[in-house]
Design a protein around this motif. Sequence first.
Motif, mmCIF file in Angstrom:
data_model
loop_
_atom_site.group_PDB
_atom_site.id
_atom_site.type_symbol
_atom_site.label_atom_id
_atom_site.label_comp_id
_atom_site.label_asym_id
_atom_site.label_seq_id
_atom_site.Cartn_x
_atom_site.Cartn_y
_atom_site.Cartn_z
ATOM 1 N N ARG A 137 10.515 11.835 14.064
ATOM 2 C CA ARG A 137 9.231 12.468 14.391
ATOM 3 C C ARG A 137 8.465 12.839 13.127
ATOM 4 O O ARG A 137 7.235 12.731 13.076
ATOM 5 C CB ARG A 137 9.478 13.706 15.259
ATOM 6 C CG ARG A 137 9.868 13.348 16.693
ATOM 7 C CD ARG A 137 9.995 14.553 17.579
ATOM 8 N NE ARG A 137 10.230 14.159 18.963
ATOM 9 C CZ ARG A 137 11.092 14.733 19.791
ATOM 10 N NH1 ARG A 137 11.814 15.760 19.354
ATOM 11 N NH2 ARG A 137 11.236 14.307 21.022
ATOM 12 N N HIS A 138 9.195 13.270 12.097
ATOM 13 C CA HIS A 138 8.538 13.629 10.848
ATOM 14 C C HIS A 138 7.896 12.400 10.210
ATOM 15 O O HIS A 138 6.757 12.473 9.706
ATOM 16 C CB HIS A 138 9.544 14.252 9.887
ATOM 17 C CG HIS A 138 8.950 14.645 8.565
ATOM 18 N ND1 HIS A 138 8.106 15.721 8.421
ATOM 19 C CD2 HIS A 138 9.064 14.084 7.334
ATOM 20 C CE1 HIS A 138 7.720 15.822 7.154
ATOM 21 N NE2 HIS A 138 8.292 14.838 6.478
ATOM 22 N N LEU A 139 8.592 11.272 10.227
ATOM 23 C CA LEU A 139 8.039 10.054 9.646
ATOM 24 C C LEU A 139 6.783 9.609 10.392
ATOM 25 O O LEU A 139 5.865 9.036 9.792
ATOM 26 C CB LEU A 139 9.092 8.953 9.647
ATOM 27 C CG LEU A 139 10.279 9.193 8.700
ATOM 28 C CD1 LEU A 139 11.404 8.204 8.982
ATOM 29 C CD2 LEU A 139 9.849 9.112 7.240
ATOM 30 N N VAL A 140 6.734 9.876 11.678
ATOM 31 C CA VAL A 140 5.518 9.596 12.451
ATOM 32 C C VAL A 140 4.411 10.582 12.076
ATOM 33 O O VAL A 140 3.255 10.206 11.857
ATOM 34 C CB VAL A 140 5.810 9.646 13.961
ATOM 35 C CG1 VAL A 140 4.512 9.583 14.768
ATOM 36 C CG2 VAL A 140 6.746 8.512 14.367
ATOM 37 N N SER A 141 4.791 11.870 11.962
ATOM 38 C CA SER A 141 3.786 12.906 11.720
ATOM 39 C C SER A 141 3.102 12.765 10.362
ATOM 40 O O SER A 141 1.938 13.152 10.211
ATOM 41 C CB SER A 141 4.425 14.300 11.836
ATOM 42 O OG SER A 141 5.278 14.567 10.720
ATOM 43 N N ILE A 142 3.792 12.211 9.360
ATOM 44 C CA ILE A 142 3.187 12.060 8.038
ATOM 45 C C ILE A 142 2.551 10.679 7.864
ATOM 46 O O ILE A 142 2.134 10.312 6.761
ATOM 47 C CB ILE A 142 4.206 12.329 6.908
ATOM 48 C CG1 ILE A 142 5.389 11.359 6.960
ATOM 49 C CG2 ILE A 142 4.683 13.780 6.955
ATOM 50 C CD1 ILE A 142 6.392 11.548 5.827
ATOM 51 N N GLY A 143 2.492 9.931 8.959
ATOM 52 C CA GLY A 143 1.771 8.673 8.938
ATOM 53 C C GLY A 143 2.517 7.489 8.383
ATOM 54 O O GLY A 143 1.919 6.427 8.157
ATOM 55 N N TYR A 144 3.824 7.621 8.157
ATOM 56 C CA TYR A 144 4.587 6.496 7.616
ATOM 57 C C TYR A 144 4.775 5.400 8.660
ATOM 58 O O TYR A 144 4.910 4.227 8.314
ATOM 59 C CB TYR A 144 5.952 6.963 7.118
ATOM 60 C CG TYR A 144 5.945 7.637 5.758
ATOM 61 C CD1 TYR A 144 4.786 8.204 5.229
ATOM 62 C CD2 TYR A 144 7.098 7.714 4.995
ATOM 63 C CE1 TYR A 144 4.782 8.826 3.994
ATOM 64 C CE2 TYR A 144 7.110 8.334 3.741
ATOM 65 C CZ TYR A 144 5.950 8.885 3.253
ATOM 66 O OH TYR A 144 5.955 9.496 2.022
ATOM 67 N N THR A 145 4.842 5.773 9.929
ATOM 68 C CA THR A 145 5.100 4.811 10.990
ATOM 69 C C THR A 145 4.578 5.375 12.297
ATOM 70 O O THR A 145 3.958 6.457 12.328
ATOM 71 C CB THR A 145 6.603 4.482 11.079
ATOM 72 O OG1 THR A 145 6.807 3.378 11.968
ATOM 73 C CG2 THR A 145 7.415 5.678 11.567
ATOM 74 N N GLY A 173 0.800 -1.212 0.000
ATOM 75 C CA GLY A 173 0.000 0.000 0.000
ATOM 76 C C GLY A 173 0.834 1.263 0.000
ATOM 77 O O GLY A 173 2.060 1.245 0.151
ATOM 78 N N ARG A 174 0.156 2.385 -0.194
ATOM 79 C CA ARG A 174 0.819 3.686 -0.217
ATOM 80 C C ARG A 174 1.280 4.069 1.184
ATOM 81 O O ARG A 174 0.594 3.805 2.181
ATOM 82 C CB ARG A 174 -0.135 4.757 -0.747
ATOM 83 C CG ARG A 174 -0.496 4.588 -2.219
ATOM 84 C CD ARG A 174 -1.553 5.601 -2.621
ATOM 85 N NE ARG A 174 -1.083 6.966 -2.390
ATOM 86 C CZ ARG A 174 -0.349 7.664 -3.261
ATOM 87 N NH1 ARG A 174 -0.003 7.109 -4.422
ATOM 88 N NH2 ARG A 174 0.034 8.903 -3.001
ATOM 89 N N LEU A 175 2.422 4.708 1.251
ATOM 90 C CA LEU A 175 2.898 5.188 2.541
ATOM 91 C C LEU A 175 2.009 6.320 3.023
ATOM 92 O O LEU A 175 1.560 7.167 2.250
ATOM 93 C CB LEU A 175 4.340 5.666 2.424
ATOM 94 C CG LEU A 175 5.385 4.592 2.095
ATOM 95 C CD1 LEU A 175 6.780 5.195 2.058
ATOM 96 C CD2 LEU A 175 5.338 3.449 3.095
ATOM 97 N N GLY A 176 1.762 6.331 4.329
ATOM 98 C CA GLY A 176 0.956 7.382 4.929
ATOM 99 C C GLY A 176 -0.486 7.001 5.145
ATOM 100 O O GLY A 176 -1.215 7.694 5.861
ATOM 101 N N GLU A 177 -0.936 5.896 4.527
ATOM 102 C CA GLU A 177 -2.331 5.478 4.702
ATOM 103 C C GLU A 177 -2.561 4.929 6.109
ATOM 104 O O GLU A 177 -3.620 5.130 6.698
ATOM 105 C CB GLU A 177 -2.701 4.434 3.657
ATOM 106 C CG GLU A 177 -2.758 4.990 2.236
ATOM 107 C CD GLU A 177 -3.102 3.926 1.207
ATOM 108 O OE1 GLU A 177 -2.975 2.725 1.527
ATOM 109 O OE2 GLU A 177 -3.487 4.299 0.084
#
Length: 721
Positions: A549-557, A474-478
Amino acid sequence: MTEHAASIPASETAEAAVAQPPVAARRPVVRSFHGDEVVDPYEWLRAKDDPEVIAHLEAENAYTQARTSHLEPLRERIFQEIKSRTQETDLSVPSRRGEWWYYGRTIEGKQYGIQCRAPLASPEDWTPPSLTPDVEVPGEQVLLDANVEADGHEFFSLGSFEVSDDGTLMLYGVDLEGDERYLLRVRDLASGADLPDEIPGTFAGATFSPDGRFIVYSTVDDAWRPDTVWLHELGTPVADDVQLFHEPDERYWVGAGFTRSERYLVIEVGSSITSEEWLVDVADLRAEPRVVWPRREGVEYETSHAVVDGEDVLYVLHNDGALDFELVRVAAADPLGARETVIPHRPGVRLLGVSCFRDWGVIGYRREGLARLGLLSYAEGSVDEISFDEPLYSVGTAGNPEWAPPMLRIAYGSFVTPSTVADLEIATRELLVRKQQPVLGGYEPDDYAQERVWAAAADGTQVPISVVYKRSFGRLGESPRPLHLYGYGSYEHSIDPGLSIARLSELDRGVVFAVAHVRGGGEMGRAWYENGKMLHKRNTFTDFVDAARHLVSIGYTSPDRMVAEGGSAGGLLMGAVANLAPELFAGILADVPFVDALTSILDPSLPLTVIEWDEWGDPLHDADVYAYMKSYTPYENVRSDVEYPRILAVTSLNDTRVLYVEPAKWVARLREAGADVLLKCEMVAGHGGVSGRYNAWRERAFELAWLFDVLGVAEPGVTAG
């Protein structure tokens, strides 16, 4: 704080019931500098020859094995995945030198490579033969079978390997301990017998003189710093070897090699911030070396020899008044004379290297975070960039020993494109692909995607993050995905895109792999490095935290689905972020981690310490540096007021770069603070870990199994939960 036993995952309960973590004895040693006294309870672990220390490390290994024994089936599956994707019997692309094509073989079931050669079809033959594993190569000669040389030894490393220009002699340097000191030998290729010439204690990178009469090699001092260059005449006693150059300043290392033109021997002297080169005419190798540019603190340069309009010239890449370097040309006979600017300084375009051939040159540089290559015209001074059609990639030259070839050998790849070897025809600019790394099992690059995102650091700096993942999940961030975040951030070293067969075991389980290109590395130019070293070192750590933190904030993880990894100086990064933001990570994997940095950098008798002062600062003589390093060194800053993520530290007993004692002490202090931490110490290995490709695959399988356990990922092809 959560009790240690309570922090053990349920999946490990049975194993944990019979395994208790080792408790290192507390034997306080007082360290006192600049009016500051520090009580260190675990410094006694530095005594490598003490049976009690060895027993403690073995107890740590036994505990780690017990705690991870439930992962053995998973480790075996990962190992088999790596093995099944790797073409075990394979050959490298032949490289022309003299009258021979040189190449390497790997054979299924064998740990090490085999060095071979085959004769040219004719002097005009510049197209390498297309070799296949199951077809006999006409005239093939096996030069060195490392499997034979390694037989009976737990560790084997080849530090020098070269054949003389006339093809009759071979030199090779072997390390059987992992301490990076090599026994140098010379073999007669006609008879297969080793000559009496045998030189112990050499550093890597020995080389023949163009006429094959001499060997130029270097040796190290007690701090493992290469400090002396020697000239050995074949057939004479080693005791009679001539000292060509000695560098007494402990901040500098030395090395030596011949120009591609074979006109000069170049002796290189360097620290992290200053360099100097000396030339010796090949016609008289015992002559006094002459300096190119006398060293000046903070000025770095490198040279490459060319002949332009019949004149010997040096192309000099330097940073004298040019932060990202510029390229000038000077007369080889008078390098301190007039300078002709070839490529002026351009802020943001970091010139990395210059390499000269008879008719043209090659420039390596970095722009917009990516490595580039360009062909240099001697007549016009112009650079023709070699372009590639991917958003992220790596490129560099690869094995070009000849002075006047009609083509340039390059290596290219990305996170999704397997490593590719190609020849660029200079006349036509046609790129001829010679080989692409086989990835077995039906690998399709289009099944995977790579991208770059940017995180804002606290001071507004934009930090690049490279990301690779499998499209089918799936797409990242979903929705938050399990994510493996890697970082380094020191020595201006860049972490460039490259496909890893072992990493496919992660991607195929739905794990996203990301690299945080933090300050202290070289991805974004020299200023990027300068702003992540010395008294700016904290930027390295905060950049990594901000990237996470950015990767968390954009929904990647999410924090419970993210594991961080770094090794060596990147291990320092891991220890620092564990203290700064333990809540951001489910696990931290620290390979040969530099986590007791202040203790090491305070002791000039330790290997490489004085050289490191240009990178970290000199806390021995500078109270401000001492205070700054003390504020971030992981071992000094283990906290008792937080719950740490699960931590795995991996080290090697014979590592001479980051001593085993650093992670051993760090683990003891973390465990004292209640952390769930494991230590795995290879008892016969060095900084690079175990030797042999199957051993290395099993080592990586061990680490990945632990990582998957932390992330709770599913088996390949199943959407991660």
